[in-house]
Design a protein around this motif. Structure first.
Motif, PDB file in Angstrom:
ATOM      1  N   TRP A 216       0.844  -1.195   0.000  1.00  0.00           N
ATOM      2  CA  TRP A 216       0.000   0.000   0.000  1.00  0.00           C
ATOM      3  C   TRP A 216       0.878   1.242   0.000  1.00  0.00           C
ATOM      4  N   THR A 217       0.740   2.052  -1.035  1.00  0.00           N
ATOM      5  CA  THR A 217       1.472   3.299  -1.166  1.00  0.00           C
ATOM      6  C   THR A 217       0.498   4.398  -1.579  1.00  0.00           C
ATOM      7  N   GLY A 218       0.979   5.625  -1.617  1.00  0.00           N
ATOM      8  CA  GLY A 218       0.182   6.717  -2.174  1.00  0.00           C
ATOM      9  C   GLY A 218      -0.535   7.575  -1.150  1.00  0.00           C
ATOM     10  N   TRP A 219      -1.407   8.425  -1.688  1.00  0.00           N
ATOM     11  CA  TRP A 219      -2.105   9.413  -0.871  1.00  0.00           C
ATOM     12  C   TRP A 219      -2.875   8.805   0.293  1.00  0.00           C
ATOM     13  N   HIS A 220      -3.648   7.757   0.019  1.00  0.00           N
ATOM     14  CA  HIS A 220      -4.557   7.257   1.048  1.00  0.00           C
ATOM     15  C   HIS A 220      -3.845   6.530   2.185  1.00  0.00           C
ATOM     16  N   LYS A 221      -2.683   5.954   1.897  1.00  0.00           N
ATOM     17  CA  LYS A 221      -1.889   5.376   2.986  1.00  0.00           C
ATOM     18  C   LYS A 221      -1.424   6.486   3.919  1.00  0.00           C
ATOM     19  N   LEU A 222      -0.988   7.597   3.342  1.00  0.00           N
ATOM     20  CA  LEU A 222      -0.566   8.732   4.152  1.00  0.00           C
ATOM     21  C   LEU A 222      -1.757   9.378   4.851  1.00  0.00           C
ATOM     22  N   GLU A 223      -2.893   9.422   4.179  1.00  0.00           N
ATOM     23  CA  GLU A 223      -4.110   9.960   4.792  1.00  0.00           C
ATOM     24  C   GLU A 223      -4.435   9.207   6.083  1.00  0.00           C
ATOM     25  N   LYS A 224      -4.346   7.884   6.025  1.00  0.00           N
ATOM     26  CA  LYS A 224      -4.650   7.084   7.214  1.00  0.00           C
ATOM     27  C   LYS A 224      -3.686   7.401   8.351  1.00  0.00           C
ATOM     28  N   SER A 225      -2.412   7.550   8.032  1.00  0.00           N
ATOM     29  CA  SER A 225      -1.430   7.871   9.066  1.00  0.00           C
ATOM     30  C   SER A 225      -1.720   9.221   9.711  1.00  0.00           C
ATOM     31  N   LEU A 226      -2.067  10.199   8.892  1.00  0.00           N
ATOM     32  CA  LEU A 226      -2.262  11.555   9.398  1.00  0.00           C
ATOM     33  C   LEU A 226      -3.497  11.683  10.267  1.00  0.00           C
ATOM     34  N   TRP A 227      -4.614  11.106   9.825  1.00  0.00           N
ATOM     35  CA  TRP A 227      -5.871  11.309  10.541  1.00  0.00           C
ATOM     36  C   TRP A 227      -6.215  10.170  11.504  1.00  0.00           C
ATOM     37  N   ASP A 228      -5.901   8.956  11.121  1.00  0.00           N
ATOM     38  CA  ASP A 228      -6.249   7.814  11.965  1.00  0.00           C
ATOM     39  C   ASP A 228      -5.108   7.499  12.937  1.00  0.00           C
ATOM     40  N   GLY A 229      -3.887   7.410  12.403  1.00  0.00           N
ATOM     41  CA  GLY A 229      -2.740   7.141  13.265  1.00  0.00           C
ATOM     42  C   GLY A 229      -2.282   8.352  14.056  1.00  0.00           C
ATOM     43  N   LYS A 230      -2.590   9.530  13.509  1.00  0.00           N
ATOM     44  CA  LYS A 230      -2.247  10.804  14.167  1.00  0.00           C
ATOM     45  C   LYS A 230      -0.741  10.972  14.422  1.00  0.00           C
ATOM     46  N   LYS A 231       0.051  10.361  13.550  1.00  0.00           N
ATOM     47  CA  LYS A 231       1.492  10.555  13.653  1.00  0.00           C
ATOM     48  C   LYS A 231       2.140  10.222  12.316  1.00  0.00           C
ATOM     49  N   ILE A 232       3.345  10.716  12.138  1.00  0.00           N
ATOM     50  CA  ILE A 232       4.095  10.496  10.905  1.00  0.00           C
ATOM     51  C   ILE A 232       5.312   9.638  11.223  1.00  0.00           C
ATOM     52  N   THR A 233       5.383   8.490  10.600  1.00  0.00           N
ATOM     53  CA  THR A 233       6.477   7.560  10.863  1.00  0.00           C
ATOM     54  C   THR A 233       7.573   7.715   9.801  1.00  0.00           C
ATOM     55  N   ASP A 234       8.697   7.053  10.056  1.00  0.00           N
ATOM     56  CA  ASP A 234       9.773   7.055   9.057  1.00  0.00           C
ATOM     57  C   ASP A 234       9.307   6.399   7.765  1.00  0.00           C
ATOM     58  N   GLU A 235       8.462   5.385   7.892  1.00  0.00           N
ATOM     59  CA  GLU A 235       7.919   4.740   6.692  1.00  0.00           C
ATOM     60  C   GLU A 235       7.078   5.725   5.892  1.00  0.00           C
ATOM     61  N   ASP A 236       6.277   6.540   6.588  1.00  0.00           N
ATOM     62  CA  ASP A 236       5.461   7.546   5.910  1.00  0.00           C
ATOM     63  C   ASP A 236       6.331   8.542   5.144  1.00  0.00           C
ATOM     64  N   LYS A 237       7.440   8.928   5.723  1.00  0.00           N
ATOM     65  CA  LYS A 237       8.339   9.873   5.050  1.00  0.00           C
ATOM     66  C   LYS A 237       8.903   9.274   3.769  1.00  0.00           C
ATOM     67  N   ALA A 238       9.209   7.968   3.820  1.00  0.00           N
ATOM     68  CA  ALA A 238       9.694   7.287   2.614  1.00  0.00           C
ATOM     69  C   ALA A 238       8.586   7.165   1.580  1.00  0.00           C
ATOM     70  N   LEU A 239       7.362   6.914   2.049  1.00  0.00           N
ATOM     71  CA  LEU A 239       6.223   6.811   1.135  1.00  0.00           C
ATOM     72  C   LEU A 239       5.912   8.164   0.493  1.00  0.00           C
ATOM     73  N   ALA A 240       6.152   9.243   1.220  1.00  0.00           N
ATOM     74  CA  ALA A 240       5.944  10.580   0.650  1.00  0.00           C
ATOM     75  C   ALA A 240       6.891  10.812  -0.515  1.00  0.00           C
ATOM     76  N   ASP A 241       8.133  10.414  -0.349  1.00  0.00           N
ATOM     77  CA  ASP A 241       9.099  10.525  -1.457  1.00  0.00           C
ATOM     78  C   ASP A 241       8.656   9.684  -2.654  1.00  0.00           C
ATOM     79  N   GLN A 242       8.141   8.489  -2.370  1.00  0.00           N
ATOM     80  CA  GLN A 242       7.688   7.612  -3.447  1.00  0.00           C
ATOM     81  C   GLN A 242       6.483   8.203  -4.167  1.00  0.00           C
ATOM     82  N   LEU A 243       5.579   8.816  -3.410  1.00  0.00           N
ATOM     83  CA  LEU A 243       4.419   9.471  -4.018  1.00  0.00           C
ATOM     84  C   LEU A 243       4.871  10.556  -4.983  1.00  0.00           C
TER      85      LEU A 243
END
Length: 378
Positions: free
Chosen positions: A216-243
């Motif tokens: 799972w990559t892209g906008w909606h994976k990051l959306e879940k982290s931001l609103w549901d997880g309420k935090k930004i992980t190192d994995e999210d930062k890598a996924l942002a670069d991939q997006l």
């Protein structure tokens, strides 16, 4: 955003698909007797013709199954030529599409709108070999729409970079604020982006739309982290670069998309289907609840395609254009009720009754919009 959009799904859904292959519509006086009939059921996808000449093609679809189905046409390189979704049990629909390139294609029915679908191989022949005249007004419409699509992709990149930078800096509030604006250009031109087949699953897939084994990559994976997880992980930062990398690939490729007047018209209908299927239900932005922003983007993109085709459609079917003008105005008026400053209200504040009203106005526009491709191909 499609629930599934990978190369494995690339042959999944049979009849809206024949619309994206090439540059300009050709006039055709083909009647219903010349139409390709697609009969879908829960376990079959029957096609009346497996070979036909290039040009304007009419596809008549009937769903005899017990499940909602989709029909797509795919080119040999896995591009989606055209599609029609949400074909209910016991219902019929019609698609007019332009196929100007000879070659091997596939039609697929997708019962339940899940899985790889039931596929049928078809062959498009080279016609009579003569170069047919095209309508200069339609040539102009295609050129202007191609310019619009590229502009939307170009404008998306800096907005996406702002979102990515906020994620990588760990700024939760800034990332949330930048999320929805970064998606608008994509939402306005989604059918063209999806025609490439491999881009959508990387940037716009939801968790329940993942293929087996797909990361799972892209906008909606990051959306879940931001609103549901309420935090930004190192994995999210890598996924942002991939997006950002994937969106840059989309920007570079979008100019090569095969566009016809009928693909523009069918794409406008697809955008309305997107609204009905994912935005009104609240499924698209299930964590951020920014569905109304996406809704507005889909409507803007559909209206842009319509406005470019309107001069020709008006000559062919003045009553249709009059109805489309009326229904587009009604949808935009309904959306205005949910504006909040420069943006829109959070969709979780929109009640069941109001969602039903939005659904009704979208349906009222969707029906005449499904006839636009036929009008420009006359």
């Amino acid at each position: 955003m499609r629930a599934l959009r990978s190369s494995a799904v690339t042959v999944v859904a049979a009849a809206a698909a024949l619309a994206v292959v090439s540059g300009c519509a050709e006039k055709s006086d083909a009647g219903d007797s010349d139409a390709i009939r697609v009969t879908a059921s829960d376990d079959k996808c029957e096609v009346s013709k497996t070979s036909f000449p290039a040009g304007d093609v009419k596809i008549n679809i009937q769903n005899k199954g017990s499940k909602v189905t989709e029909v797509y046409v795919y080119a040999a390189d896995d591009r989606i030529v055209t599609e029609r979704e949400n074909i209910g049990p016991g219902t019929k629909t019609e698609i007019t599409a332009t196929v100007k390139k000879a070659g091997d294609y596939e039609i697929a029915c997708k019962p339940g709108m899940k899985g790889d679908g039931i596929r049928q191989k078809i062959t498009v022949t080279g016609g009579d070999g003569k170069q047919k005249k095209t309508d200069p007004a339609l040539d102009k419409a295609v050129a202007e729409y191609r310019k619009y699509v590229q502009e939307q992709a170009d404008a998306t990149l800096p907005l996406a970079q702002k979102f990515v930078d906020a994620v990588k800096s760990g700024d939760l509030d800034a990332a949330k604020k930048a999320y929805a604006p970064s998606r608008l250009g994509w939402e306005r031109t989604e059918p063209v982006a999806e025609s490439f087949g491999d881009i959508d699953p990387k940037v716009d897939v939801r968790e329940d739309g993942l293929e087996k084994g797909q990361k799972w990559t892209g906008w909606h994976k990051l959306e879940k982290s931001l609103w549901d997880g309420k935090k930004i992980t190192d994995e999210d930062k890598a996924l942002a670069d991939q997006l950002m990398k994937d969106l840059q690939g989309w920007q570079k490729r979008v100019g090569t998309a095969e566009i016809t007047p009928t693909s523009m018209a069918n794409g406008a209908k697809e955008l309305l289907d997107e609204v009905y299927r994912n935005k009104i239900t609240g499924e698209e932005e299930r964590y951020s609840h920014t569905d109304l922003i996406d809704f507005d983007g889909n409507v803007q993109g559909a209206e842009k395609a319509y406005e470019l085709l309107k001069p020709v459609a008006g000559k062919q079917d003045a009553a249709l254009v009059q109805e489309l003008d009326k229904q587009f105005a009604a949808v935009k008026k309904s959306l205005d009720d949910y504006r909040d400053g420069d943006s829109f209200k959070s969709y979780d504040t929109v009640g069941k009754d109001d969602r039903k009203k939005l659904s009704d106005v979208v349906n009222a526009l969707s029906e005449p919009l499904s006839k636009l491709a036929g009008a420009v191909a006359k």
